[in-house]
Design an enzyme around this catalytic site. Structure first.
Site, mmCIF file in Angstrom:
data_model
loop_
_atom_site.group_PDB
_atom_site.id
_atom_site.type_symbol
_atom_site.label_atom_id
_atom_site.label_comp_id
_atom_site.label_asym_id
_atom_site.label_seq_id
_atom_site.Cartn_x
_atom_site.Cartn_y
_atom_site.Cartn_z
ATOM 1 N N GLU A 1 41.574 37.220 51.808
ATOM 2 C CA GLU A 1 42.084 37.529 50.471
ATOM 3 C C GLU A 1 43.222 36.597 50.060
ATOM 4 O O GLU A 1 44.191 37.008 49.430
ATOM 5 C CB GLU A 1 42.521 39.000 50.384
ATOM 6 C CG GLU A 1 41.398 39.963 50.743
ATOM 7 C CD GLU A 1 41.781 41.423 50.647
ATOM 8 O OE1 GLU A 1 42.882 41.721 50.132
ATOM 9 O OE2 GLU A 1 40.992 42.277 51.097
ATOM 10 N N GLU B 1 31.365 50.914 50.276
ATOM 11 C CA GLU B 1 31.072 50.030 49.131
ATOM 12 C C GLU B 1 29.587 50.041 48.793
ATOM 13 O O GLU B 1 28.762 50.572 49.536
ATOM 14 C CB GLU B 1 31.486 48.580 49.447
ATOM 15 C CG GLU B 1 32.792 48.137 48.819
ATOM 16 C CD GLU B 1 32.718 47.960 47.307
ATOM 17 O OE1 GLU B 1 31.701 48.355 46.699
ATOM 18 O OE2 GLU B 1 33.677 47.439 46.736
ATOM 19 N N ASN C 1 33.928 40.688 42.386
ATOM 20 C CA ASN C 1 33.267 41.986 42.459
ATOM 21 C C ASN C 1 32.220 42.064 41.374
ATOM 22 O O ASN C 1 32.295 41.366 40.364
ATOM 23 C CB ASN C 1 34.265 43.134 42.364
ATOM 24 C CG ASN C 1 34.579 43.720 43.733
ATOM 25 O OD1 ASN C 1 33.716 44.298 44.389
ATOM 26 N ND2 ASN C 1 35.818 43.527 44.192
ATOM 27 N N ASN D 1 30.182 40.094 49.100
ATOM 28 C CA ASN D 1 30.985 41.271 48.769
ATOM 29 C C ASN D 1 30.328 42.296 47.867
ATOM 30 O O ASN D 1 30.621 43.471 47.991
ATOM 31 C CB ASN D 1 32.306 40.819 48.127
ATOM 32 C CG ASN D 1 33.309 41.941 48.012
ATOM 33 O OD1 ASN D 1 33.536 42.653 48.992
ATOM 34 N ND2 ASN D 1 33.898 42.121 46.837
ATOM 35 N N ARG E 1 32.976 35.931 52.975
ATOM 36 C CA ARG E 1 31.906 36.903 53.211
ATOM 37 C C ARG E 1 31.320 37.318 51.871
ATOM 38 O O ARG E 1 31.946 37.140 50.820
ATOM 39 C CB ARG E 1 32.420 38.132 53.971
ATOM 40 C CG ARG E 1 33.465 38.961 53.211
ATOM 41 C CD ARG E 1 33.747 40.256 53.983
ATOM 42 N NE ARG E 1 34.815 41.048 53.386
ATOM 43 C CZ ARG E 1 34.661 41.887 52.369
ATOM 44 N NH1 ARG E 1 33.473 42.007 51.777
ATOM 45 N NH2 ARG E 1 35.676 42.584 51.906
ATOM 46 N N ASP F 1 37.420 46.998 40.973
ATOM 47 C CA ASP F 1 36.514 46.785 42.107
ATOM 48 C C ASP F 1 35.088 46.712 41.570
ATOM 49 O O ASP F 1 34.822 45.989 40.621
ATOM 50 C CB ASP F 1 36.724 47.900 43.140
ATOM 51 C CG ASP F 1 36.374 47.468 44.555
ATOM 52 O OD1 ASP F 1 35.309 46.859 44.748
ATOM 53 O OD2 ASP F 1 37.150 47.760 45.483
#
Length: 291
Positions: free
Chosen positions: A121, A17, A148, A102, A100, A197
């Site tokens: 999630e 990521e 995101n 991201n 967390r 995403d």
């Protein structure tokens, strides 16, 4: 480099990521969230350096004062590659241990715009924050399960943010005082096309978004009209970054997370770093101001 994505780094990341091209050392930096590590890829030397992270790490951005700012599950830290040390700057969600950090971006003024998510999630506990000089404050946008982005326009006045499980991309206006207003629908990812995403804006003001489970990335114009799709040989594309000469190469992180053994057999390149010619240049990454 052609228009078809090619694996340029055999990595097998669990959840690659946050790619970002850092011009000061002409390298691509990115993270593996679930096998917590920070990576630096030098395409000229075709070399990789890696640093273990002490907790799940969602993103990395360069700091104006040198070194980097990273988002760990335990909070926002300054990261020193020369010593592998991490120093806590701010823990905006210390009261939400299941969350967390991201994804993130930096605007032209040096603000870090970052998001959080429920690591399981399930809970609607993910929020967007703006951090300046080491302190993150909520942006005032509605919570979602998985945020995101955000991604920011060249002038710093348009903020794109993603509700991943809702398959929706939103657009907001940002004012000079850092406030967010006029949030409107931007684009919807249809059923069967994966989940939106990480997003990023190119030099023409268009938005690119990786599709987790969607086998590709998409490019939308500033009005939200789909302009192009790029197909990949792996299912989970998390985010792209523009780098290399003139920021004309698109690098894409991918993930093995969620794939069965049979799917991994069919996708031997899952988790690798890819590159392709997007036919457009990107915007240079800004540096975060932390002091």
């Amino acid at each position: 480099m052609g228009a078809t994505p090619q694996s340029v780094l055999k990595l097998g990341a669990t959840l690659g990521e946050g790619p970002i091209w850092v011009e000061r050392d002409r390298a691509l930096w990115f993270v593996d969230i679930k096998a917590p590590a920070i990576h630096r890829f030098d395409p000229q030397a075709n070399s990789l350096q890696s640093w273990a992270a002490p907790a799940q790490v969602g993103w990395i951005v360069p700091a104006a004062e040198g070194d980097f700012v990273v988002g760990l599950q335990t909070g926002i830290h300054r990261f020193y590659p020369s010593t592998s040390a991490y120093t806590l700057l701010h823990a905006p969600e210390a009261h939400v241990p299941g969350n967390r950090l991201n994804d993130a971006t930096v605007d032209p003024e040096g603000n870090v715009w970052l998001g959080s998510m429920d690591d399981a999630e399930e809970e609607v506990s993910g929020r967007i924050y703006r951090m300046y000089r080491g302190v993150a404050i909520p942006a005032g946008l509605p919570p979602v399960t998985i945020t995101n982005g955000p991604a920011i326009s060249a002038d710093g006045r348009t903020l794109y943010h993603v509700d991943t499980l809702g398959r929706t991309i939103w657009r907001s206006r940002t004012d000079e005082d850092g406030s967010v207003a006029d949030t409107v629908f931007f684009a919807q990812i249809e059923d069967g096309a994966g989940y939106p995403d990480g997003p990023v804006v190119d030099a023409e003001g268009c938005l690119w978004v990786g599709l987790f489970g969607g086998w590709g990335v998409r490019r939308y114009d500033p009005a939200g009209k789909l302009m192009a799709s790029v197909a990949f040989p792996v299912a989970n594309i998390t985010k792209i970054a523009f780098g290399g000469e003139d920021l004309s190469t698109a690098y894409a992180t991918t993930a093995r997370k969620g794939l069965s053994e049979a799917q991994l057999q069919e996708q031997p390149l899952a988790g690798d770093l890819f590159a392709f010619d997007p036919g457009v240049r990107g915007l240079p990454a800004h540096q975060a101001i932390i002091s």
